[in-house]
Motif scaffolding. Structure first.
Motif, mmCIF file in Angstrom:
data_model
loop_
_atom_site.group_PDB
_atom_site.id
_atom_site.type_symbol
_atom_site.label_atom_id
_atom_site.label_comp_id
_atom_site.label_asym_id
_atom_site.label_seq_id
_atom_site.Cartn_x
_atom_site.Cartn_y
_atom_site.Cartn_z
ATOM 1 N N TYR A 12 1.334 -1.348 -0.042
ATOM 2 C CA TYR A 12 -0.285 -0.092 0.075
ATOM 3 C C TYR A 12 1.138 0.958 0.060
ATOM 4 O O TYR A 12 0.650 2.373 -0.660
ATOM 5 C CB TYR A 12 -0.833 0.154 1.297
ATOM 6 C CG TYR A 12 -1.745 1.311 1.544
ATOM 7 C CD1 TYR A 12 -2.602 1.706 0.353
ATOM 8 C CD2 TYR A 12 -1.330 2.249 2.202
ATOM 9 C CE1 TYR A 12 -2.772 3.194 0.470
ATOM 10 C CE2 TYR A 12 -1.966 4.009 2.245
ATOM 11 C CZ TYR A 12 -2.706 3.970 1.924
ATOM 12 O OH TYR A 12 -3.666 5.010 1.787
ATOM 13 N N GLU A 16 1.344 4.406 -2.862
ATOM 14 C CA GLU A 16 0.520 5.600 -2.925
ATOM 15 C C GLU A 16 1.193 6.785 -3.564
ATOM 16 O O GLU A 16 1.424 7.501 -4.243
ATOM 17 C CB GLU A 16 -0.130 6.110 -1.128
ATOM 18 C CG GLU A 16 -1.119 5.051 -0.810
ATOM 19 C CD GLU A 16 -2.442 5.725 -1.891
ATOM 20 O OE1 GLU A 16 -2.546 7.086 -1.707
ATOM 21 O OE2 GLU A 16 -3.352 4.841 -2.250
ATOM 22 N N ASP A 31 -6.543 2.882 -9.148
ATOM 23 C CA ASP A 31 -6.128 1.894 -8.072
ATOM 24 C C ASP A 31 -7.761 0.693 -7.776
ATOM 25 O O ASP A 31 -8.579 1.420 -7.649
ATOM 26 C CB ASP A 31 -6.255 2.902 -6.730
ATOM 27 C CG ASP A 31 -5.721 2.698 -5.722
ATOM 28 O OD1 ASP A 31 -5.750 1.069 -5.891
ATOM 29 O OD2 ASP A 31 -5.089 3.171 -4.878
ATOM 30 N N TYR A 35 -6.869 -0.317 -0.137
ATOM 31 C CA TYR A 35 -7.104 1.028 0.274
ATOM 32 C C TYR A 35 -6.182 1.640 2.380
ATOM 33 O O TYR A 35 -6.593 2.934 2.133
ATOM 34 C CB TYR A 35 -8.517 1.736 -0.175
ATOM 35 C CG TYR A 35 -9.352 1.558 -1.942
ATOM 36 C CD1 TYR A 35 -7.898 2.142 -2.366
ATOM 37 C CD2 TYR A 35 -9.488 0.381 -1.630
ATOM 38 C CE1 TYR A 35 -8.082 1.367 -3.811
ATOM 39 C CE2 TYR A 35 -10.348 0.210 -2.560
ATOM 40 C CZ TYR A 35 -9.266 0.712 -4.307
ATOM 41 O OH TYR A 35 -9.958 0.342 -5.283
#
Length: 147
Positions: A12, A16, A31, A35
């Motif tokens: 993750y 990002e 994406d 999350y």
């Protein structure tokens, strides 16, 4: 060009950072999750990305998990997907040239700068049109269709 991302909780944070860098460079990014850093099962997100490739929602995919191995295996379970787990730019060039891979997978532990170079090399390297590479890809596709 649209780049799809899929990751587990261990990928993750790197995802990002990569998304931010790619958006600044004017790439379109979609994406497919996860999350957060909350523990998840990577196949769920790998399948989403593979299906997005097949449905022409994105041109290329990037898959990130703890090692890059598990998510690459899951991606390759989706018909039509050729995902390669890579560790460096040389691997990326080889998999695009020789295999016309449509998803690249790597570890969430790769340094951001190196990961960005891998992704940019992946999406800008053209697949070979050399007969031997096309023949091999065709054999993979035919096997997949018949089994």
């Amino acid at each position: 060009m649209k780049i799809g991302f899929a990751n587990d909780h261990r990928g993750y944070e790197l995802k990002e950072k990569l998304k931010k860098s790619l958006l600044e460079k004017k790439y379109d990014v979609i994406d497919y999750g996860t999350y957060s850093t909350e523990s998840v099962d990577y196949p769920d997100f790998a399948f989403r990305l593979g299906n997005a490739i097949n449905n022409n929602e994105v041109d290329y995919g990037v898959a990130i998990c703890g090692s890059g191995i598990g998510i690459s295996i899951a991606c390759n379970k989706v018909k039509g997907i050729r995902c390669a787990r890579v560790t460096n730019v040389e691997d990326v060039i080889a998999t695009r040239n020789d295999n016309n891979s449509n998803i690249v997978a790597f570890s969430g532990n790769i340094p951001e700068k190196e990961a960005l170079e891998i992704v940019e090399t992946f999406v800008t390297t053209k697949a070979s049109t050399e007969e031997k590479h096309l023949r091999r890809i065709k054999k993979i596709q035919e096997y997949e269709e018949n089994n």
